[in-house]
Design a protein around this motif. Structure first.
Motif, short mmCIF file in Angstrom:
data_model
loop_
_atom_site.label_atom_id
_atom_site.label_comp_id
_atom_site.label_asym_id
_atom_site.label_seq_id
_atom_site.Cartn_x
_atom_site.Cartn_y
_atom_site.Cartn_z
N ASP A 1 60.37 -21.89 26.44
CA ASP A 1 60.03 -21.88 27.79
C ASP A 1 59.17 -20.95 26.62
O ASP A 1 58.86 -19.53 26.24
CB ASP A 1 60.58 -20.91 28.73
N MET A 2 57.99 -22.12 26.16
CA MET A 2 56.24 -20.93 25.59
C MET A 2 55.40 -21.33 26.63
O MET A 2 55.14 -22.43 26.83
CB MET A 2 56.60 -21.25 23.76
N PRO B 1 66.54 -17.65 25.32
CA PRO B 1 66.44 -19.49 24.46
C PRO B 1 68.00 -19.54 24.94
O PRO B 1 68.81 -18.45 25.48
CB PRO B 1 66.02 -18.93 23.15
N ARG B 2 68.34 -21.15 24.70
CA ARG B 2 69.62 -21.40 24.90
C ARG B 2 70.06 -21.61 24.30
O ARG B 2 69.77 -22.91 24.29
CB ARG B 2 69.65 -21.95 27.06
N ARG B 3 70.88 -21.84 23.31
CA ARG B 3 72.14 -22.59 22.42
C ARG B 3 72.81 -23.62 23.32
O ARG B 3 73.00 -23.34 24.17
CB ARG B 3 72.08 -21.93 21.48
N LEU B 4 72.52 -25.61 22.65
CA LEU B 4 73.78 -26.24 23.04
C LEU B 4 73.96 -27.36 22.61
O LEU B 4 73.03 -27.45 21.31
CB LEU B 4 73.40 -26.13 24.73
N VAL C 1 54.95 -24.15 16.88
CA VAL C 1 54.45 -25.67 17.15
C VAL C 1 52.39 -25.52 17.40
O VAL C 1 52.82 -24.18 17.31
CB VAL C 1 55.00 -25.46 18.60
N ASN C 2 52.15 -26.67 18.00
CA ASN C 2 50.54 -25.81 18.29
C ASN C 2 50.07 -26.47 19.64
O ASN C 2 50.58 -28.10 19.34
CB ASN C 2 49.20 -26.00 16.68
N PHE C 3 50.28 -26.22 20.66
CA PHE C 3 50.04 -26.55 21.46
C PHE C 3 48.86 -27.82 21.88
O PHE C 3 49.05 -28.97 22.35
CB PHE C 3 49.76 -25.56 22.43
N ARG D 1 61.24 -13.10 17.39
CA ARG D 1 60.89 -14.34 18.80
C ARG D 1 60.06 -13.53 19.47
O ARG D 1 60.54 -12.82 20.90
CB ARG D 1 61.78 -14.90 18.52
N LEU D 2 58.75 -14.27 20.28
CA LEU D 2 58.35 -13.33 20.86
C LEU D 2 57.72 -14.36 22.44
O LEU D 2 56.97 -15.39 21.21
CB LEU D 2 57.14 -12.54 20.86
N PHE D 3 57.49 -14.45 23.53
CA PHE D 3 57.37 -14.74 24.22
C PHE D 3 56.68 -14.05 25.64
O PHE D 3 56.87 -13.53 26.35
CB PHE D 3 58.80 -15.10 25.15
N PRO D 4 54.96 -14.55 24.89
CA PRO D 4 54.53 -13.94 25.67
C PRO D 4 54.18 -14.64 27.81
O PRO D 4 54.21 -15.31 28.00
CB PRO D 4 52.88 -13.85 25.54
N LEU D 5 54.27 -13.35 28.97
CA LEU D 5 54.59 -13.95 29.55
C LEU D 5 53.22 -13.04 31.16
O LEU D 5 52.81 -13.85 32.23
CB LEU D 5 55.78 -13.52 30.45
#
Length: 412
Positions: free
Chosen positions: A69-70, A107-110, A163-165, A308-312
Motif C-alpha cells: 500500500d502506498m 509488503p507481501r511477496r507471493l 511510481v509517479n501517481f 523503504r518508507l510508507f507515510p501514513l
C-alpha cells in the motif's frame, strides 16, 4: 487546522528554508504535526514525485508479485511473461475488492500464475489484462479488453521500481542520471535483499528522513556504534541538487589504516565481500543519499542499504530497512556467519535511530518546542527544507552544477 493556518505554516516553512546555512533553523513543529500540512505534502511532493516501491529482485521471475500500500492505494508489483515489470492496482474493476490482503500493513511477496479476485473469480494477467470473467455474457456492451486492472505510471532506475501517481514527474533519467557513473560499481540491479527489518513508526516521515541524512547525531545517538569509525564532525555534503542530497561519511584515519593493512596481508575486511570496481575513496567511507522526498539509500564498500518508507499521516509511517549484497557475496564461504553478525549490528543502530525519532516527535508536541539552530553538519536537513519549500510553491530549488566527488563542500 483551517486553511489559513496551513497557509501561515507554509509561509513559515518558506521563511525557514530561505536563509543561508549559517542561519538555518529547524522547521516549525506544525510541519511535523499538522494533518492538513501532511495532506498538502502528499499532493505537492508525494503524488507529484517519484516514490520507490520495490527492488527488481523482489519480482525476479514471471508470476512474482509484491503487494503493498502506498498513499492509501492498494498496489501490486508484477513481472509478466515478457519480463516486464508493472505496478498495478489490486482493486478488481468488477466490484472493487482488494484482491490481496496484506500482513500487518507491510509488503507481501507471493507467486501466482494469474491475479484472481476471490469474490467472483475474475482473473487477470500479470500485465493487468482481464483474462477471465465467468457468466458475463449477458451484460450488454461488455468487452473484456475494457476492464483491465488500473496501472500506475512506473519506471525502473538501477534496479529500483518507482511510481509517479499524478504523471507529472520528469523521467527518472533526468532525476537520478547524474548518479549513474558514481554508483555503477555497485550494480544495484543485480543485488539481492538478504536482510529486511520492519518498523512501525510513531513519527512524521520528515523526522525519519532528516535523521537519516544528517550524521551530526553520530556523536550522540550512535556514540558507541557508528561514531568510533565515522565521527559526525568529519561528515560532509555535496552541493545542492534539485532531486537528491548526497553526503559523505568518511572513516577515521585509524580505521582506514586497518583497511590498508588488511589489504596488504590479503585479508578480507569484516563484513561481506567487497564490491568489485569501487574507488579507493569509496572503500573508506559510506555514501549517504536521499532522493526527494524519501528514497533513502546508503552505499558501503560491501553492500547497499535501502530504506523503504510508507507515510501514513502526520505522525505515523511504516519503514522497511533492507540490506542488499552481490550474488558473489552470497556464495562466499563465510556468508552465513557474516549475515548473522551483520543483522545484530544493523538492528543495534536502527534501534538507536528509532528511539531518538520517537523522542523528537514527542518533543515537537511540547509548548517549549522551538525552531532550534542547525549545525553546519546538518546541511542535509537544510537542503531537505529548501526542497520542501520549493515544491510546496510549485517549483524546484535552483540547480547547482555538480563538480567531481573528491573533496568536501563548504556551504556558504
Amino acid at each position: 487546522m483551517v486553511f489559513d493556518e496551513i497557509s501561515a505554516l507554509c509561509v513559515r516553512v518558506a521563511e525557514t528554508a530561505s536563509v543561508p546555512l549559517a542561519r538555518a533553523r529547524s522547521l516549525p513543529a506544525g510541519a511535523y504535526l499538522s494533518a492538513g500540512f501532511y495532506e498538502l505534502e502528499e499532493q505537492k511532493l508525494f503524488r507529484a514525485g517519484w516514490l520507490c516501491v520495490a527492488h527488481v529482485s523482489e519480482v525476479s521471475q514471471t508470476g512474482d508479485c509484491l503487494a503493498l500500500d502506498m498513499l492509501g492505494e492498494p498496489l501490486v508489483v508484477t513481472r509478466d511473461a515478457a519480463g516486464n515489470v508493472h505496478v498495478l492496482s489490486r482493486v478488481c474493476p468488477h466490484r472493487n475488492l482488494d484482491m490481496i490482503a496484506l500482513e500487518n500493513g507491510f509488503p507481501r511477496r507471493l507467486h501466482a500464475a494469474h491475479l484472481v479476485c476471490a469474490y467472483h473469480s475474475w482473473s487477470f494477467e500479470m500485465d493487468g489484462k482481464l483474462r477471465s470473467c465467468p457468466h458475463m455474457q449477458q451484460a450488454e456492451g461488455f468487452a473484456k479488453q475494457d476492464w483491465p486492472l488500473g496501472e500506475v505510471r512506473s519506471e525502473i532506475w538501477n534496479g529500483f521500481v518507482f511510481v509517479n501517481f499524478d504523471g507529472t514527474a520528469p523521467p527518472l533519467v533526468e532525476v537520478y542520471g547524474d548518479l549513474d557513473e558514481l554508483l555503477a560499481p555497485w550494480r544495484f540491479e543485480e543485488m539481492q535483499i538478504v536482510i529486511s527489518m520492519d518498523w512501525d513508526c510513531a513519527f512524521n516521515w520528515k523526522v525519519m528522513v532528516e535523521n537519516w541524512m544528517e550524521s551530526y547525531h553520530h556523536i550522540g545517538a550512535h556514540r558507541t556504534t557508528l561514531n568510533p569509525i565515522m565521527p559526525g564532525q568529519n561528515t560532509w555534503t555535496e552541493p545542492e541538487h534539485p532531486f537528491y542530497v548526497h553526503a559523505h561519511l568518511p572513516f577515521t584515519a585509524k580505521f582506514c589504516a586497518e583497511i590498508d593493512a588488511a589489504k596488504v596481508r590479503g585479508d578480507q575486511p569484516a563484513g561481506f565481500m567487497l564490491i568489485d570496481g569501487i574507488t579507493s575513496t569509496q572503500t573508506k567511507e559510506w555514501g549517504l543519499f536521499v532522493g526527494h522526498p524519501f528514497f533513502m539509500f546508503l552505499t558501503m564498500p560491501d553492500r547497499l542499504l535501502w530504506y523503504r518508507l510508507f507515510p501514513l499521516g502526520a505522525e505515523h509511517c511504516r519503514l522497511q530497512t533492507m540490506t542488499l549484497v552481490t550474488r558473489e557475496a552470497m556464495v562466499s564461504p563465510n556468508f552465513a556467519a557474516t549475515l548473522e553478525a551483520e543483522k545484530e549490528l544493523l538492528r543495534n543502530f536502527h534501534v538507536e535511530d528509532m528511539e531518538v525519532n520517537r523522542a523528537v516527535q514527542a518533543g515537537l508536541k511540547s509548548s517549549f518546542a522551538r525552531q532550534g539552530p542547525l549545525s553546519h553538519l546538518e546541511e542535509p536537513v537544510w537542503l531537505i527544507q529548501r526542497h520542501l519549500a520549493a515544491r510546496l510553491n510549485g517549483g524546484w530549488p535552483q540547480r547547482v552544477v555538480r563538480g567531481p566527488y573528491y573533496g568536501p563542500h563548504t556551504a556558504s
